[in-house]
Scaffold this motif. Sequence first.
Motif, PDB file in Angstrom:
ATOM      1  N   UNK A   2      31.942 -21.414  10.206  1.00  0.00           N
ATOM      2  CA  UNK A   2      32.561 -22.667  10.625  1.00  0.00           C
ATOM      3  C   UNK A   2      33.946 -22.816   9.989  1.00  0.00           C
ATOM      4  N   UNK A   3      34.838 -23.424  10.750  1.00  0.00           N
ATOM      5  CA  UNK A   3      36.217 -23.574  10.308  1.00  0.00           C
ATOM      6  C   UNK A   3      36.647 -25.017  10.559  1.00  0.00           C
ATOM      7  N   UNK A   4      37.205 -25.660   9.551  1.00  0.00           N
ATOM      8  CA  UNK A   4      37.720 -27.015   9.690  1.00  0.00           C
ATOM      9  C   UNK A   4      39.220 -27.001   9.437  1.00  0.00           C
ATOM     10  N   UNK A  49      40.032 -34.858  23.798  1.00  0.00           N
ATOM     11  CA  UNK A  49      40.546 -34.520  22.461  1.00  0.00           C
ATOM     12  C   UNK A  49      41.083 -33.102  22.387  1.00  0.00           C
ATOM     13  N   UNK A  50      40.996 -32.376  23.485  1.00  0.00           N
ATOM     14  CA  UNK A  50      41.428 -30.976  23.463  1.00  0.00           C
ATOM     15  C   UNK A  50      42.426 -30.681  24.578  1.00  0.00           C
ATOM     16  N   UNK A  58      39.935 -30.511  13.785  1.00  0.00           N
ATOM     17  CA  UNK A  58      39.022 -29.672  14.555  1.00  0.00           C
ATOM     18  C   UNK A  58      37.945 -29.065  13.660  1.00  0.00           C
ATOM     19  N   UNK A  59      36.747 -29.000  14.214  1.00  0.00           N
ATOM     20  CA  UNK A  59      35.673 -28.218  13.604  1.00  0.00           C
ATOM     21  C   UNK A  59      35.329 -27.129  14.612  1.00  0.00           C
ATOM     22  N   UNK A  72      36.337 -32.459  17.877  1.00  0.00           N
ATOM     23  CA  UNK A  72      37.772 -32.707  17.722  1.00  0.00           C
ATOM     24  C   UNK A  72      37.988 -34.212  17.597  1.00  0.00           C
ATOM     25  N   UNK A  73      38.656 -34.603  16.520  1.00  0.00           N
ATOM     26  CA  UNK A  73      38.951 -36.018  16.282  1.00  0.00           C
ATOM     27  C   UNK A  73      40.460 -36.216  16.341  1.00  0.00           C
TER      28      UNK A  73
END
Length: 246
Positions: A2-4, A49-50, A58-59, A72-73
């Motif tokens: 996972x990548x934030x 959001x994208x 983004x997560x 996505x916030x």
Amino acid sequence: MRLTTKGLIIKEQTVGESDRLVTLLTADFGLVKAFVRRAKNFKNQNVSSTSLFVYADFVLYKGKDAYVIDSATPIEVFFDLRNDIETLALAQYFAQLTYFLASEENPAPEALRLILNALHLLCKGNKSKKLIKSAFEMRMLCLGGYMPNLLACYRCGVYETDLMFFDVEEGCIYCKDCFRNNALEASLGVITALRFICLSDISKVYSFSLGEENLNTLSNICEKYLLSRVDAKLLTLEFYKTLVTE
């Protein structure tokens, strides 16, 4: 895995019947390509959001072949870019140029700051588009490894004269006594602006002003220098230029 990360969407394309592949520009990881699954499903909370020019938290998780956006916030959507076709076209050009000059797996905090500030200024609409475009082009070239030699005349080493010349082919300047054929004439004010764009703190790149004649010269130099260095067909630039009324 996972990548934030925070990132700006600078490219999008439809893949298959329902997915979308987007490219994020991030400070930590440079360009990151990720899928938005079921992007045509309006019930998908990630759709809005994208979209292009959305800056968001983004997560992502690593799929079999690429990253997939889990959530996505939005932080900024730059909605006002769409109020004017010329403004939107210029923003699209900035996005395409960033895509060509940035790279994957290389942190890009300055490139992200540069384009975010440019988009903010375009939304505000109180600064010359020609100035924003020139500054963005030249500083993005610097970040991409194409900084011109602006410190002094390439031949004699003099720092400045009232009239100087910018050599697009060699990426350097000459004083009035060392003129080289085909170099572009530039006043000292234009050379000072170029130095400011290339060497100032990234947050101040757009914080200068020029008279109309000097701004036209700066614009001509920056665009020609860019086209001499970027080996790609910039269709967004061509489209933007069809909209501009001098």
